[in-house]
Design an enzyme around this catalytic site. Structure first.
Site, PDB file in Angstrom:
ATOM      1  N   CYS A  32       0.864  -1.167   0.000  1.00 10.93           N
ATOM      2  CA  CYS A  32       0.000   0.000   0.000  1.00 10.93           C
ATOM      3  C   CYS A  32       0.905   1.222   0.000  1.00 10.93           C
ATOM      4  O   CYS A  32       2.039   1.179  -0.464  1.00 10.93           O
ATOM      5  CB  CYS A  32      -0.954  -0.023   1.186  1.00 10.93           C
ATOM      6  SG  CYS A  32      -0.119  -0.058   2.784  1.00 10.93           S
ATOM      7  N   MET A  33       0.443   2.337   0.540  1.00 14.97           N
ATOM      8  CA  MET A  33       1.245   3.557   0.518  1.00 14.97           C
ATOM      9  C   MET A  33       2.515   3.445   1.350  1.00 14.97           C
ATOM     10  O   MET A  33       3.548   4.018   1.009  1.00 14.97           O
ATOM     11  CB  MET A  33       0.408   4.734   1.021  1.00 14.97           C
ATOM     12  CG  MET A  33      -0.691   5.162   0.063  1.00 14.97           C
ATOM     13  SD  MET A  33      -0.033   5.764  -1.505  1.00 14.97           S
ATOM     14  CE  MET A  33       0.798   7.253  -0.945  1.00 14.97           C
TER      15      MET A  33
END
Length: 479
Positions: free
Chosen positions: A29-30
């Site tokens: 993810c981020m």
């Protein structure tokens, strides 16, 4: 963090999570590397947490290793390569597939009644583009010879060659309109021919004598559309025995009279308003107008709304001899070229994408932008935006020149990029027009390049697309 450091972190993490055999899935993810593990008991949590690059761990449905937004994509890409030595960065084939999906989605979104109508209207004018280009280049040749004082007899002869088609443009528009919308093409041409007939000067409508050609292509389009409807209505109510005599007569009579006593005047006012509005826009807000038009043209193409501009271009050419909008809109292609050059340098390890750019760039320089749009910039995401920034800068340059009295127009619709040079027209002759247009192209190239080089990729996306492949990737040119 460089590719080497990303790889070092991935190599350090791999044995601490149980090795390649223990990893079932890899995602991110981020900020977090998300691993699907077969057996979490094999994870050395203490040693993993002691790695300098690891900011923490979270045990959820996946085993999550917090690496931070600046490193997670690069480490993930390198870990995948360790797990699959044959893995490569996304190739030109991947980008082309993504571009094709975006194009298909755009077609679905564009299947609205308004956009379908715009496409059908565009179909009326697109077949006329080769004639407009040919006549425009002949006119430019005649103008150049006249300015040089050469071959005066040839200059006189070139006048009818370049202008004959324009004098009958309404007829061709009427013919194509009827053909596109399901009428008899020649009847559409006949009704539209009324607009250009010299005898209309004797006809008075709304308190004014008409002028031959009044209403131009707008009037021809409307008259032919009306003729198609009259023809359909007449054919529905008449017996077959009378159709061959009555239907053409009623179609020509109703369509022709409607053109004379309504459509010519209304369309003439609309056409005049288009010309005045365009001139005013460039004279008073050229820089801003150029920036907006040059920057938004690529998104307009994506939405299918650029087709609404074709009748406007044709109207301006018929009224003023050239369309001042096309050189500004052509700057969108310049931004795209500059953007592609920057992508080529930034993705120095992605041989597949670089090969696509090399094959598509010559077409982009000549104004054919689809291979770069759908094969490179749009699938990459952010570079499409930076290409629009380059187009806005080039458009601002050309628009500002117009505001200062050096407006540049095109005598035909269709070409852009370097291919537009022979069709340029302006108050300062071919050399002055070429200088302004060339300055706009250089501005678009430069700003598109710089915007993409410095802002076209995040660290994560650059790591994803620029990783050195373990084996040669297949080279597939975009459509």
């Amino acid at each position: 963090m460089s590719d080497e450091k990303h790889r070092a972190v991935a190599e350090a993490i791999l044995p601490l999570v149980g090795g390649a055999a223990n990893i079932r899935s890899v995602a991110h993810c981020m900020t977090r590397l998300r691993l699907g593990l077969a057996d979490r008991s094999l994870v050395d949590r203490e040693a993993l947490g002691a790695l300098p690059a690891v900011l923490g761990t979270v045990e959820d449905d996946t085993y999550q290793i917090v690496l931070g937004p600046g490193a997670v994509a690069g480490v993930t890409a390198q870990l995948r390569r360790l797990l699959d030595p044959g893995a490569t960065a996304p190739t030109a084939e991947d980008l082309a597939g993504r571009g094709a999906r975006i194009r298909a989605q755009a077609r679905v979104r564009n299947a609205t009644p308004v956009k379908r109508m715009l496409r059908r209207i565009a179909n009326v004018f697109v077949p006329l583009i080769p004639a407009l280009i040919g006549c425009g280049i002949v006119a430019a040749l005649g103008g150049t010879l006249a300015n040089l004082g050469r071959a005066p007899a040839l200059v006189i002869a070139l006048g009818p060659v370049s202008s004959g088609f324009m004098s009958l443009l309404a007829v061709f528009v009427g013919y194509n309109t009827a053909q596109e919308f399901g009428g008899t093409p020649v009847l559409g041409g006949v009704v539209a021919a009324v607009i250009g007939y010299a005898g209309v000067a004797k006809v008075e409508a709304f308190g004014h004598h008409l002028t031959p050609g009044q209403g131009g292509v707008v009037g021809a389009l409307l008259a032919a559309l009306l003729a198609v409807q009259v023809e359909r209505w007449t054919r529905r109510i008449l017996p077959a025995a009378l159709d061959v005599l009555v239907t053409p007569t009623v179609t020509v009579l109703v369509g022709g009279l409607a053109a004379l006593f309504g459509l010519m005047f209304v369309a003439g006012e609309v056409s005049t308003a288009i010309g005045h509005a365009t001139s005013w826009l460039l004279a008073h807000g050229g820089l801003l107008a150029g920036m907006v038009l040059g920057g938004l043209f690529l998104p307009l193409v994506m939405l299918g709304l650029h087709q609404a501009l074709i009748p406007i271009h044709t109207t301006l050419i018929q009224q003023q001899g050239s369309t001042v909008l096309l050189p500004i809109l052509a700057m969108a292609g310049a931004g795209q070229v500059g953007c592609a050059a920057a992508v080529y340098l930034r993705l120095r390890h992605n041989a597949s994408v670089r090969a696509t750019i090399r094959s598509a760039l010559p077409a982009g320089l000549l104004g054919v932008g689809e291979p770069l749009v759908y094969g490179v910039t749009l699938p990459l995401g952010r570079p499409f935006v930076t290409a629009c920034v380059g187009g806005a800068a080039g458009g601002a340059f050309v628009g500002a020149a117009g505001q200062l009295g050096s407006a540049v127009g095109s005598t035909a619709v269709g070409p852009s990029g370097w291919a537009l040079f022979p069709l340029l027209a302006g108050p300062h002759g071919m050399a002055g027009s070429a200088a302004v247009y060339g300055g706009g192209l250089l501005t678009g190239y430069a700003v598109g390049f710089l915007a993409t080089y410095f802002f076209g990729f995040t660290r994560e996306s650059l790591a994803e697309y620029n990783a050195a492949p373990a084996q040669s990737a297949p080279v597939v040119a975009a459509e």
